[in-house]
Design a protein around this motif. Structure first.
Motif, PDB file in Angstrom:
ATOM      1  N   GLY A 123      14.126 -12.712  -2.283  1.00 55.96           N
ATOM      2  CA  GLY A 123      13.508 -12.595  -3.601  1.00 55.96           C
ATOM      3  C   GLY A 123      12.707 -11.319  -3.738  1.00 55.96           C
ATOM      4  N   THR A 124      11.868 -11.293  -4.763  1.00 57.48           N
ATOM      5  CA  THR A 124      11.068 -10.115  -5.073  1.00 57.48           C
ATOM      6  C   THR A 124       9.757 -10.154  -4.304  1.00 57.48           C
ATOM      7  OG1 THR A 124      12.017 -10.013  -7.290  1.00 57.48           O
ATOM      8  CG2 THR A 124       9.968  -8.811  -6.923  1.00 57.48           C
ATOM      9  N   PHE A 125       9.360  -9.034  -3.764  1.00 53.46           N
ATOM     10  CA  PHE A 125       8.076  -8.938  -3.088  1.00 53.46           C
ATOM     11  C   PHE A 125       7.501  -7.549  -3.340  1.00 53.46           C
ATOM     12  CE2 PHE A 125      11.522  -8.026  -0.132  1.00 53.46           C
ATOM     13  CZ  PHE A 125      11.199  -6.757   0.333  1.00 53.46           C
ATOM     14  N   LEU A 126       6.195  -7.398  -3.104  1.00 53.70           N
ATOM     15  CA  LEU A 126       5.502  -6.117  -3.277  1.00 53.70           C
ATOM     16  C   LEU A 126       5.685  -5.570  -4.689  1.00 53.70           C
ATOM     17  CD1 LEU A 126       6.567  -4.475   0.125  1.00 53.70           C
ATOM     18  CD2 LEU A 126       4.479  -5.764  -0.339  1.00 53.70           C
ATOM     19  N   ALA A 127       5.506  -6.441  -5.690  1.00 46.52           N
ATOM     20  CA  ALA A 127       5.823  -6.069  -7.067  1.00 46.52           C
ATOM     21  C   ALA A 127       4.969  -4.906  -7.571  1.00 46.52           C
ATOM     22  CB  ALA A 127       5.671  -7.280  -7.985  1.00 46.52           C
ATOM     23  N   ALA A 128       3.657  -4.958  -7.330  1.00 49.94           N
ATOM     24  CA  ALA A 128       2.785  -3.886  -7.821  1.00 49.94           C
ATOM     25  C   ALA A 128       3.128  -2.556  -7.166  1.00 49.94           C
ATOM     26  CB  ALA A 128       1.320  -4.242  -7.562  1.00 49.94           C
ATOM     27  N   LEU A 129       3.411  -2.584  -5.873  1.00 54.02           N
ATOM     28  CA  LEU A 129       3.783  -1.356  -5.169  1.00 54.02           C
ATOM     29  C   LEU A 129       5.090  -0.798  -5.713  1.00 54.02           C
ATOM     30  CD1 LEU A 129       3.449   0.692  -2.862  1.00 54.02           C
ATOM     31  CD2 LEU A 129       4.640  -0.932  -1.369  1.00 54.02           C
ATOM     32  N   ARG A 130       6.070  -1.651  -5.929  1.00 50.79           N
ATOM     33  CA  ARG A 130       7.349  -1.198  -6.482  1.00 50.79           C
ATOM     34  C   ARG A 130       7.148  -0.571  -7.866  1.00 50.79           C
ATOM     35  NH1 ARG A 130      12.156  -3.309  -4.313  1.00 50.79           N
ATOM     36  NH2 ARG A 130      11.875  -4.790  -2.591  1.00 50.79           N
ATOM     37  N   TRP A 131       6.295  -1.225  -8.674  1.00 50.97           N
ATOM     38  CA  TRP A 131       6.056  -0.708 -10.018  1.00 50.97           C
ATOM     39  C   TRP A 131       5.451   0.694  -9.967  1.00 50.97           C
ATOM     40  CZ3 TRP A 131       1.170  -0.304 -12.778  1.00 50.97           C
ATOM     41  CH2 TRP A 131       1.337   0.097 -14.108  1.00 50.97           C
ATOM     42  N   LEU A 132       4.472   0.895  -9.061  1.00 55.24           N
ATOM     43  CA  LEU A 132       3.862   2.212  -8.932  1.00 55.24           C
ATOM     44  C   LEU A 132       4.891   3.262  -8.507  1.00 55.24           C
ATOM     45  CD1 LEU A 132       0.459   1.399  -7.184  1.00 55.24           C
ATOM     46  CD2 LEU A 132       0.766   2.324  -9.481  1.00 55.24           C
ATOM     47  N   LEU A 133       5.736   2.914  -7.556  1.00 54.54           N
ATOM     48  CA  LEU A 133       6.724   3.881  -7.084  1.00 54.54           C
ATOM     49  C   LEU A 133       7.765   4.178  -8.158  1.00 54.54           C
ATOM     50  CD1 LEU A 133       7.287   2.728  -3.374  1.00 54.54           C
ATOM     51  CD2 LEU A 133       5.707   4.442  -4.277  1.00 54.54           C
ATOM     52  N   GLU A 134       8.150   3.169  -8.907  1.00 50.24           N
ATOM     53  CA  GLU A 134       9.086   3.399 -10.014  1.00 50.24           C
ATOM     54  C   GLU A 134       8.442   4.267 -11.082  1.00 50.24           C
ATOM     55  OE1 GLU A 134      12.130   2.866 -10.199  1.00 50.24           O
ATOM     56  OE2 GLU A 134      12.682   1.152  -8.936  1.00 50.24           O
ATOM     57  N   LEU A 135       7.181   3.983 -11.397  1.00 52.93           N
ATOM     58  CA  LEU A 135       6.480   4.767 -12.405  1.00 52.93           C
ATOM     59  C   LEU A 135       6.322   6.218 -11.958  1.00 52.93           C
ATOM     60  CD1 LEU A 135       5.194   4.178 -15.195  1.00 52.93           C
ATOM     61  CD2 LEU A 135       2.999   3.930 -14.007  1.00 52.93           C
ATOM     62  N   GLY A 136       6.080   6.408 -10.662  1.00 55.00           N
ATOM     63  CA  GLY A 136       5.917   7.760 -10.137  1.00 55.00           C
ATOM     64  C   GLY A 136       7.186   8.579 -10.172  1.00 55.00           C
ATOM     65  N   ARG A 137       8.332   7.933 -10.329  1.00 53.41           N
ATOM     66  CA  ARG A 137       9.602   8.650 -10.418  1.00 53.41           C
ATOM     67  C   ARG A 137       9.867   9.182 -11.823  1.00 53.41           C
ATOM     68  NH1 ARG A 137      14.227   4.879  -7.921  1.00 53.41           N
ATOM     69  NH2 ARG A 137      15.434   6.747  -8.369  1.00 53.41           N
ATOM     70  N   ARG A 138       9.164   8.655 -12.801  1.00 51.18           N
ATOM     71  CA  ARG A 138       9.418   9.049 -14.181  1.00 51.18           C
ATOM     72  C   ARG A 138       8.807  10.419 -14.477  1.00 51.18           C
ATOM     73  NH1 ARG A 138       7.952   3.378 -17.323  1.00 51.18           N
ATOM     74  NH2 ARG A 138       9.450   2.066 -16.190  1.00 51.18           N
ATOM     75  N   PRO A 139       9.295  11.104 -15.489  1.00 50.95           N
ATOM     76  CA  PRO A 139       8.699  12.386 -15.876  1.00 50.95           C
ATOM     77  C   PRO A 139       7.206  12.211 -16.167  1.00 50.95           C
ATOM     78  CG  PRO A 139      10.785  12.062 -17.008  1.00 50.95           C
ATOM     79  CD  PRO A 139      10.477  10.772 -16.318  1.00 50.95           C
ATOM     80  N   GLY A 140       6.395  13.076 -15.603  1.00 50.15           N
ATOM     81  CA  GLY A 140       4.945  12.979 -15.801  1.00 50.15           C
ATOM     82  C   GLY A 140       4.254  12.167 -14.739  1.00 50.15           C
ATOM     83  N   GLY A 141       4.986  11.325 -14.005  1.00 45.12           N
ATOM     84  CA  GLY A 141       4.387  10.560 -12.922  1.00 45.12           C
ATOM     85  C   GLY A 141       3.336   9.580 -13.401  1.00 45.12           C
ATOM     86  N   ILE A 142       2.319   9.347 -12.554  1.00 42.10           N
ATOM     87  CA  ILE A 142       1.247   8.377 -12.835  1.00 42.10           C
ATOM     88  C   ILE A 142      -0.044   9.130 -13.095  1.00 42.10           C
ATOM     89  CG2 ILE A 142      -0.007   6.369 -11.952  1.00 42.10           C
ATOM     90  CD1 ILE A 142       2.285   6.010  -9.924  1.00 42.10           C
ATOM     91  N   PRO A 143      -0.668   8.966 -14.258  1.00 45.71           N
ATOM     92  CA  PRO A 143      -1.963   9.607 -14.484  1.00 45.71           C
ATOM     93  C   PRO A 143      -2.992   9.083 -13.481  1.00 45.71           C
ATOM     94  CG  PRO A 143      -1.040   8.767 -16.531  1.00 45.71           C
ATOM     95  CD  PRO A 143      -0.214   8.203 -15.434  1.00 45.71           C
ATOM     96  N   LEU A 144      -3.857   9.957 -13.010  1.00 49.89           N
ATOM     97  CA  LEU A 144      -4.910   9.533 -12.094  1.00 49.89           C
ATOM     98  C   LEU A 144      -5.912   8.651 -12.843  1.00 49.89           C
ATOM     99  CD1 LEU A 144      -5.349  12.767 -10.000  1.00 49.89           C
ATOM    100  CD2 LEU A 144      -4.512  10.557  -9.213  1.00 49.89           C
TER     101      LEU A 144
END
Length: 426
Positions: A244-265
């Motif tokens: 199943g799914t695990f480490l959901a918040a971590l996965r979300w951060l890594l997926e977000l960091g792949r998008r243009p602009g990344g993750i705002p501090l």
């Protein structure tokens, strides 16, 4: 003070693979012959060969042990004219039919390293020794399955010596694979992982892991041993990622960091920004996940006022087993500048939680010992561990989830099997 030379400060002698098909000549007979023909060299040769072999037959020698003696032991532990001692040893090895090893005693590399010790001191000499050893291609490389320790127990020492002997034999036999890093890695992996008749069907890798686990259990006092002993049997095999799914918040951060602009501090980010599936994490949970991803895991990096997913982060997203292993190991990652007491307290707390027991200050301090006057530090460690577990969604209601217990076991295994190294002075 320089970092101690890797693989040279070791206990015992390795069980090297033998490179000779017939027994080597008796050392005593060779020394007697040298005494008759070149009495001025006999005393130097006797002292050198005793240090080099530790009383074992000449057939146990490998090129690596000879190099280590000439380039480290001789200049740091033997008094007098080291060049004269090296020449005497070379003559003895030549009489014994070990011409390849005898040539090392008079080689330009040996002469240069001995001069470096004499003229520039031990730190410069050991640096020259390290470079020369690396250049031989005889040091078994680190592998994902096993990173070599600086301080080796008998089993690891035997494994390291056997792998080095295999590399030497392959080079002597003209196998081209050992001329490349990939080839040396492949040979080392094969030598470590294949069952061996001389080990009763066991493998060197299994022996080394068993030795490290045993030292982890036995090394820190009676209370630690009592808590850790039941875990030893569970930690020999890898702990698989849960279904199943695990480490959901971590996965979300890594997926977000792949998008243009990344993750705002944080100063730019809305802490309650929803995840793609509509769920939300607290600012504390996201911050803890970010700290672990950016620090120990190397999955996020700063780019101006943004965070972006690194190449390693993208690799983790594409490999759920590797993501699980890396994130689990991060549960026990030391904070910057953290001392051994705090690191042990975190480890003890995770063991208590894994067995379903409360991990409070008194119990943790009782396991670790030396906790008098450090109650606040234990509290800080427990709070930090709770943040890490919550960030990865591994704890609820004060107890680990089933995935959380698996992650705890995976983290403990990774920690117990890590290479033993010299503590650096702070």
């Amino acid at each position: 003070m320089h970092e101690p030379l890797r693989h040279l400060h070791r206990q015992g002698r390795p069980g090297h693979g033998r490179l000779r098909s017939v027994p080597a000549p008796d050392v005593a007979a060779l020394l007697a012959e040298l005494e008759r023909s070149e009495p001025g060299r006999a005393g130097h040769a006797r002292d050198a060969i005793d240090r080099l072999t530790g009383g074992e037959p000449l057939e146990t020698l490998t090129e690596l042990t000879v190099c280590e003696f000439l380039w480290y032991t001789l200049p740091t532990q033997v008094a007098g004219d080291r060049g004269v001692v090296a020449a005497a040893l070379g003559r003895l090895l030549e009489l014994g039919g070990l011409g390849r090893y005898a040539a090392l005693c008079s080689s330009p590399v040996t002469a240069r390293i001995l001069r470096t010790y004499e003229r520039s001191g031990e730190e410069a000499g050991t640096a020259a020794c390290r470079r020369a050893l690396d250049a031989t291609g005889l040091l078994p490389p680190d592998l994902p399955e096993l990173r070599w320790s600086s301080i080796m127990g008998p089993e690891e020492l035997g494994a390291h010596g056997a792998c080095s002997a295999a590399l030497e034999l392959a080079r002597v036999c003209g196998e081209p694979a050992v001329d490349s890093a990939a080839g040396r890695e492949a040979l080392t992996r094969r030598w470590l992982t294949e069952p061996r008749a001389d080990l009763g069907g066991d493998s060197w890798l299994h022996r080394v892991r068993g030795e490290r686990l045993n030292r982890w259990v036995l090394g820190r006092g009676a209370a630690w041993r009592e808590l850790a002993q039941p875990f030893e049997a569970h930690l020999h095999a890898p702990v698989p990622a849960p279904a199943g799914t695990f480490l959901a918040a971590l996965r979300w951060l890594l997926e977000l960091g792949r998008r243009p602009g990344g993750i705002p501090l944080p100063q730019d980010r809305d802490p309650a920004r929803p995840a793609p599936d509509g769920s939300r994490w607290s600012d504390g949970e996201l911050e803890a996940a970010r700290e672990l991803a950016e620090g120990r895991m190397g999955a996020l990096r700063r780019a101006g006022r943004r965070l972006v997913t690194t190449r390693e982060g993208r690799r983790l997203l594409g490999d759920r087993d590797l993501l699980w292993e890396t994130a689990s190991a991060a549960l026990l990652a030391p904070a910057p500048g953290e001392d051994a007491f705090r690191a042990s307290a975190r480890e003890a707390a995770l063991m208590l939680l894994a067995e379903g027991a409360p991990a409070d200050r008194d119990r943790v301090a009782g396991v670790v010992g030396r906790g008098e006057g450090r109650a606040r530090e234990v509290d800080a460690v427990l709070a930090d561990l709770a943040r890490r577990l919550a960030a990865f969604g591994l704890r609820t209601g004060g107890r680990l989830t089933p995935a959380g217990r698996s992650a705890a076991l995976a983290a403990l295994r990774s920690h117990a099997l890590r290479p033993r190294t010299y503590a650096r002075a702070s």
